[in-house]
Design a protein around this motif. Sequence first.
Motif, mmCIF file in Angstrom:
data_model
loop_
_atom_site.group_PDB
_atom_site.id
_atom_site.type_symbol
_atom_site.label_atom_id
_atom_site.label_comp_id
_atom_site.label_asym_id
_atom_site.label_seq_id
_atom_site.Cartn_x
_atom_site.Cartn_y
_atom_site.Cartn_z
ATOM 1 N N HIS A 250 0.850 -1.195 0.000
ATOM 2 C CA HIS A 250 0.000 0.000 0.000
ATOM 3 C C HIS A 250 0.883 1.241 0.000
ATOM 4 C CE1 HIS A 250 -2.188 3.341 1.935
ATOM 5 N NE2 HIS A 250 -3.085 2.974 1.042
ATOM 6 N N ASP A 251 0.436 2.284 -0.721
ATOM 7 C CA ASP A 251 1.165 3.555 -0.770
ATOM 8 C C ASP A 251 0.216 4.708 -0.487
ATOM 9 O OD1 ASP A 251 3.936 2.795 -2.158
ATOM 10 O OD2 ASP A 251 2.338 1.684 -3.156
ATOM 11 N N SER A 252 0.513 5.492 0.527
ATOM 12 C CA SER A 252 -0.153 6.790 0.704
ATOM 13 C C SER A 252 0.746 7.810 0.030
ATOM 14 C CB SER A 252 -0.310 7.136 2.189
ATOM 15 O OG SER A 252 -1.546 6.693 2.665
ATOM 16 N N LEU A 253 0.213 8.489 -0.974
ATOM 17 C CA LEU A 253 1.021 9.412 -1.780
ATOM 18 C C LEU A 253 0.800 10.862 -1.358
ATOM 19 C CD1 LEU A 253 0.257 7.636 -5.172
ATOM 20 C CD2 LEU A 253 2.262 7.323 -3.713
ATOM 21 N N HIS A 254 -0.251 11.089 -0.549
ATOM 22 C CA HIS A 254 -0.578 12.449 -0.094
ATOM 23 C C HIS A 254 -1.380 12.315 1.201
ATOM 24 C CE1 HIS A 254 -2.578 16.419 -0.093
ATOM 25 N NE2 HIS A 254 -1.485 16.812 -0.714
ATOM 26 N N HIS A 255 -1.295 13.330 2.047
ATOM 27 C CA HIS A 255 -2.045 13.244 3.314
ATOM 28 C C HIS A 255 -3.561 13.246 3.102
ATOM 29 C CE1 HIS A 255 1.839 14.094 5.337
ATOM 30 N NE2 HIS A 255 1.283 13.393 6.302
ATOM 31 N N SER A 256 -4.014 13.635 1.917
ATOM 32 C CA SER A 256 -5.460 13.555 1.632
ATOM 33 C C SER A 256 -5.957 12.115 1.741
ATOM 34 C CB SER A 256 -5.766 14.115 0.244
ATOM 35 O OG SER A 256 -4.957 13.468 -0.712
ATOM 36 N N SER A 257 -5.057 11.144 1.594
ATOM 37 C CA SER A 257 -5.472 9.726 1.675
ATOM 38 C C SER A 257 -6.062 9.382 3.054
ATOM 39 C CB SER A 257 -4.278 8.796 1.397
ATOM 40 O OG SER A 257 -3.263 8.981 2.374
ATOM 41 N N PHE A 258 -5.698 10.163 4.067
ATOM 42 C CA PHE A 258 -6.164 9.851 5.422
ATOM 43 C C PHE A 258 -7.494 10.538 5.772
ATOM 44 C CE2 PHE A 258 -1.403 9.890 5.583
ATOM 45 C CZ PHE A 258 -1.230 8.522 5.728
ATOM 46 N N MET A 259 -7.932 11.457 4.913
ATOM 47 C CA MET A 259 -9.064 12.320 5.313
ATOM 48 C C MET A 259 -10.419 11.613 5.351
ATOM 49 S SD MET A 259 -7.611 14.847 6.402
ATOM 50 C CE MET A 259 -5.921 14.272 6.635
ATOM 51 N N PRO A 260 -10.768 10.782 4.356
ATOM 52 C CA PRO A 260 -12.076 10.107 4.478
ATOM 53 C C PRO A 260 -12.169 9.277 5.751
ATOM 54 C CG PRO A 260 -11.217 9.891 2.246
ATOM 55 C CD PRO A 260 -10.114 10.476 3.076
ATOM 56 N N GLY A 261 -11.070 8.673 6.147
ATOM 57 C CA GLY A 261 -11.070 7.858 7.378
ATOM 58 C C GLY A 261 -11.234 8.717 8.626
ATOM 59 N N ILE A 262 -10.586 9.877 8.640
ATOM 60 C CA ILE A 262 -10.730 10.777 9.802
ATOM 61 C C ILE A 262 -12.174 11.259 9.911
ATOM 62 C CG2 ILE A 262 -10.123 13.082 10.674
ATOM 63 C CD1 ILE A 262 -7.258 12.560 9.868
ATOM 64 N N LEU A 263 -12.757 11.666 8.786
ATOM 65 C CA LEU A 263 -14.145 12.171 8.826
ATOM 66 C C LEU A 263 -15.109 11.067 9.247
ATOM 67 C CD1 LEU A 263 -14.200 14.494 5.676
ATOM 68 C CD2 LEU A 263 -13.731 15.088 8.060
ATOM 69 N N LEU A 264 -14.881 9.861 8.726
ATOM 70 C CA LEU A 264 -15.719 8.729 9.146
ATOM 71 C C LEU A 264 -15.582 8.504 10.654
ATOM 72 C CD1 LEU A 264 -17.497 6.243 8.343
ATOM 73 C CD2 LEU A 264 -15.359 4.960 8.102
ATOM 74 N N GLY A 265 -14.354 8.556 11.132
ATOM 75 C CA GLY A 265 -14.105 8.356 12.565
ATOM 76 C C GLY A 265 -14.839 9.378 13.415
ATOM 77 N N VAL A 266 -14.797 10.642 13.004
ATOM 78 C CA VAL A 266 -15.474 11.705 13.764
ATOM 79 C C VAL A 266 -16.968 11.430 13.831
ATOM 80 C CG1 VAL A 266 -16.103 14.150 13.698
ATOM 81 C CG2 VAL A 266 -13.734 13.461 13.280
ATOM 82 N N ARG A 267 -17.542 11.043 12.706
ATOM 83 C CA ARG A 267 -19.009 10.821 12.679
ATOM 84 C C ARG A 267 -19.410 9.595 13.491
ATOM 85 N NH1 ARG A 267 -18.059 12.203 6.622
ATOM 86 N NH2 ARG A 267 -18.495 14.438 6.661
ATOM 87 N N LYS A 268 -18.557 8.575 13.482
ATOM 88 C CA LYS A 268 -18.921 7.312 14.159
ATOM 89 C C LYS A 268 -18.583 7.305 15.650
ATOM 90 C CE LYS A 268 -20.274 4.408 10.778
ATOM 91 N NZ LYS A 268 -21.547 3.696 10.787
ATOM 92 N N VAL A 269 -17.531 8.018 16.035
ATOM 93 C CA VAL A 269 -17.050 7.889 17.420
ATOM 94 C C VAL A 269 -18.093 8.397 18.424
ATOM 95 C CG1 VAL A 269 -15.822 10.116 17.713
ATOM 96 C CG2 VAL A 269 -14.933 8.049 18.791
ATOM 97 N N VAL A 270 -18.901 9.358 17.997
ATOM 98 C CA VAL A 270 -19.885 9.924 18.940
ATOM 99 C C VAL A 270 -21.001 8.936 19.261
ATOM 100 C CG1 VAL A 270 -19.460 12.329 18.312
ATOM 101 C CG2 VAL A 270 -21.171 11.028 17.048
ATOM 102 N N GLU A 271 -21.171 7.933 18.408
ATOM 103 C CA GLU A 271 -22.213 6.933 18.677
ATOM 104 C C GLU A 271 -21.620 5.579 19.064
ATOM 105 O OE1 GLU A 271 -23.278 5.667 14.085
ATOM 106 O OE2 GLU A 271 -23.950 7.618 14.813
ATOM 107 N N THR A 272 -20.302 5.558 19.398
ATOM 108 C CA THR A 272 -19.621 4.305 19.728
ATOM 109 C C THR A 272 -18.850 4.477 21.037
ATOM 110 O OG1 THR A 272 -19.305 4.053 17.337
ATOM 111 C CG2 THR A 272 -18.176 2.464 18.763
ATOM 112 N N PRO A 273 -19.508 4.272 22.174
ATOM 113 C CA PRO A 273 -18.818 4.476 23.450
ATOM 114 C C PRO A 273 -17.672 3.479 23.646
ATOM 115 C CG PRO A 273 -21.207 4.200 23.770
ATOM 116 C CD PRO A 273 -20.905 3.846 22.341
#
Length: 248
Positions: free
Chosen positions: A213-236
Amino acid sequence: MTLRVAVIGAKGRIGSEAVKAVEAAPDLELVATLGRGSKPEELTEAGVQVAVELTHPDSVMPNLDYCLHHGIHVVTGTTGWTEDRFATVRGWLDEAPGLGLLIAPNFSIGAVLGMKFAQTAAKYFESVEVVELHHDRKADAPSGTATRTAQLIAAARAEAGLPPQQDPTTHGLPGARGADVDGVPVHAVRLRGLLAHQQVMFGDTGETLTIRHDSLHHSSFMPGILLGVRKVVETPGLTLGLENFLDL
Ligand SMILES: NC(=O)C1=CN([C@@H]2O[C@H](COP(=O)(O)OP(=O)(O)OC[C@H]3O[C@@H](n4cnc5c(N)ncnc54)[C@H](O)[C@@H]3O)[C@@H](O)[C@H]2O)C=CC1
Ligand SMILES: O=C(O)C1=N[C@H](C(=O)O)C[C@H](O)C1
């Protein structure tokens, strides 16, 4: 209703990209950005609901301590995790029912899939080695992703009853065979120009399988961060790995 989000480590390589991603998300509101020297009270003063923590292995624990003791959910990708640190944050979460903490060794969907594929392949091959390659400013080695990958592979091998790998090396320089993570050799390359890359190499009689696997830009991490933010509030409680928020 929009979620009130902060980025801690907002001027860093990944943090600055996270600031842009949160600002661009219609369902999220960026209400605080913290850097080294900022006061954690800025989080409570801004009414932050979720903190995205992207700092340094030396900074992550005090930041989590503050957030989890002030009712703030956390998504962190910072590295440096040990069993002791996991035990500490589990204790803090026990005192804060309803709060969620996502610790994601890697936010990139491709990297998470690569780990999953490696976990699946692990029991079919006698030999396995992990090579991770990163930029020349990285604080930790081996990477959080490589450590987690090796742990998942080792657990899958043990569950399948595979014996420990044999290393025939009797002569050589210390370090030449990499770090031993639960019996899996992990090699770390640091090179200007790279970002974040990993290959898991499996071998058995007459064949090899390489999962890269290759991350070529930090944008590769953004969909995962946004998903995490939305899900963490409903996952104690503690969620370890973004894969728990994906339909894998
Ligand atoms: N899980 C993932 O997908 C990813 C994780 N990372 C991890 O994220 C961490 C940060 O990586 P980079 O952005 O490359 O590092 P960086 O050094 O570019 O950025 C870190 C930032 O945090 C700031 N900082 C340090 N201590 C702080 C504190 N106590 N409070 C507020 N800000 C503080 C620093 O001043 C710096 O601006 C590392 O542990 C890295 O391994 C990086 C990329 C992806
Ligand atoms: O420091 C980085 O850059 C990265 N850190 C994480 C890790 O250590 O696994 C995730 C990704 O590899 C980028």
